[in-house]
Design an enzyme around this catalytic site. Structure first.
Site, PDB file in Angstrom:
ATOM      1  N   ASP A 135       0.876  -1.169   0.000  1.00  0.00           N
ATOM      2  CA  ASP A 135       0.000   0.000   0.000  1.00  0.00           C
ATOM      3  C   ASP A 135       0.914   1.220   0.000  1.00  0.00           C
ATOM      4  O   ASP A 135       1.648   1.458   0.960  1.00  0.00           O
ATOM      5  CB  ASP A 135      -0.873  -0.041   1.253  1.00  0.00           C
ATOM      6  N   ILE A 136       0.913   1.974  -1.077  1.00  0.00           N
ATOM      7  CA  ILE A 136       1.831   3.105  -1.228  1.00  0.00           C
ATOM      8  C   ILE A 136       1.689   4.130  -0.098  1.00  0.00           C
ATOM      9  O   ILE A 136       2.640   4.811   0.241  1.00  0.00           O
ATOM     10  CB  ILE A 136       1.679   3.753  -2.627  1.00  0.00           C
TER      11      ILE A 136
ATOM     12  N   GLY B 285      -9.286   4.829  -6.616  1.00  0.00           N
ATOM     13  CA  GLY B 285      -8.033   4.096  -6.665  1.00  0.00           C
ATOM     14  C   GLY B 285      -6.956   4.675  -5.768  1.00  0.00           C
ATOM     15  O   GLY B 285      -7.214   5.081  -4.633  1.00  0.00           O
ATOM     16  N   VAL B 286      -5.741   4.709  -6.286  1.00  0.00           N
ATOM     17  CA  VAL B 286      -4.587   5.231  -5.546  1.00  0.00           C
ATOM     18  C   VAL B 286      -4.830   6.674  -5.123  1.00  0.00           C
ATOM     19  O   VAL B 286      -4.517   7.069  -3.997  1.00  0.00           O
ATOM     20  CB  VAL B 286      -3.307   5.129  -6.413  1.00  0.00           C
ATOM     21  N   ASP B 287      -5.401   7.468  -6.015  1.00  0.00           N
ATOM     22  CA  ASP B 287      -5.656   8.880  -5.739  1.00  0.00           C
ATOM     23  C   ASP B 287      -6.534   9.045  -4.497  1.00  0.00           C
ATOM     24  O   ASP B 287      -6.205   9.793  -3.573  1.00  0.00           O
ATOM     25  CB  ASP B 287      -6.331   9.509  -6.962  1.00  0.00           C
TER      26      ASP B 287
ATOM     27  N   SER C  64      -1.681   5.144 -14.505  1.00  0.00           N
ATOM     28  CA  SER C  64      -2.632   4.994 -15.620  1.00  0.00           C
ATOM     29  C   SER C  64      -3.106   3.570 -15.887  1.00  0.00           C
ATOM     30  O   SER C  64      -3.899   3.356 -16.799  1.00  0.00           O
ATOM     31  CB  SER C  64      -2.080   5.592 -16.925  1.00  0.00           C
ATOM     32  N   THR C  65      -2.637   2.571 -15.111  1.00  0.00           N
ATOM     33  CA  THR C  65      -3.017   1.188 -15.413  1.00  0.00           C
ATOM     34  C   THR C  65      -4.319   0.748 -14.746  1.00  0.00           C
ATOM     35  O   THR C  65      -4.769  -0.369 -14.983  1.00  0.00           O
ATOM     36  CB  THR C  65      -1.892   0.206 -15.025  1.00  0.00           C
ATOM     37  N   GLY C  66      -4.923   1.615 -13.962  1.00  0.00           N
ATOM     38  CA  GLY C  66      -6.207   1.296 -13.333  1.00  0.00           C
ATOM     39  C   GLY C  66      -7.353   1.750 -14.214  1.00  0.00           C
ATOM     40  O   GLY C  66      -7.483   1.327 -15.367  1.00  0.00           O
ATOM     41  N   VAL C  67      -8.160   2.653 -13.690  1.00  0.00           N
ATOM     42  CA  VAL C  67      -9.348   3.107 -14.418  1.00  0.00           C
ATOM     43  C   VAL C  67      -9.010   3.833 -15.718  1.00  0.00           C
ATOM     44  O   VAL C  67      -9.859   3.921 -16.606  1.00  0.00           O
ATOM     45  CB  VAL C  67     -10.267   4.004 -13.547  1.00  0.00           C
TER      46      VAL C  67
END
Length: 180
Positions: free
Chosen positions: A19-20, A41-43, A126-129
């Site tokens: 988990d970043i 997501g990450v954001d 960019s690899t998620g949504v």
């Protein structure tokens, strides 16, 4: 599991599944949207972990263009800073997506150099949504970082923080192929 590689005495590159928001590095990179005002997501995870002060600071930045990055404080995160990089939405590969993705990694490392930050952790931008194919993104991420590290000597540790083992495997393979 992590992979460490040293580039001619300069920087250490590491691949981890984590988990970043839990990493104690000088900066974590947020796969942000152009508003910089949070999202999924990450954001969303970074905004939740950092607390409301992050959103307040992001409101002062007037957004960010695709392929660019901006820096804020880390607030309640273990990381001292957040670098918000806006990756491209995948449109099939013919709309400059590769160049925009590479620019995100380059700009983040440039900001680390400018602000005296030695360690940085990247998600798979960019690899998620946004739909960028992970098998295409990993070599761009790794290759761009290796190339940019030649001009960012203050940066001595780069962590590719993957959400899943398949993503980490892609990054490890890209790292191995690039350094062989």
């Amino acid at each position: 599991m992590s992979t460490f590689e040293r580039l001619s005495g300069a920087a250490t590159l590491e691949v981890v599944v984590a988990d970043i928001t839990t990493l104690a590095v000088d900066a974590i990179v947020n796969a942000a949207n152009s508003s910089l005002l949070g999202g999924g997501g990450v954001d969303g995870a970074i905004h939740r972990a950092a607390g409301p002060q992050l959103l307040a600071e992001c409101r002062t930045l007037d957004g960010c263009a695709t392929g660019d990055a901006k820096i804020t404080q880390g607030y309640r995160l273990p990381a001292r800073h957040v670098i918000h990089a806006v990756g491209p939405v995948w449109h099939g590969g013919g709309s400059g997506e590769d160049a925009a993705l590479a620019s995100c990694y380059r700009r983040a490392l440039d900001l680390c150099q400018q602000h005296g930050l030695a360690s940085v952790a990247f998600p798979a931008i960019s690899t998620g949504v946004y739909g960028f194919p992970p098998e295409r993104a990993a070599p761009i991420a790794v290759g761009t970082c290796i190339e940019t590290l030649k001009t960012t000597p203050f940066v001595t540790r780069v962590v590719f923080c993957c959400f899943s083992e398949p993503s980490a495997a892609l990054h490890r393979a890209a790292l191995s192929a690039t350094l062989d």
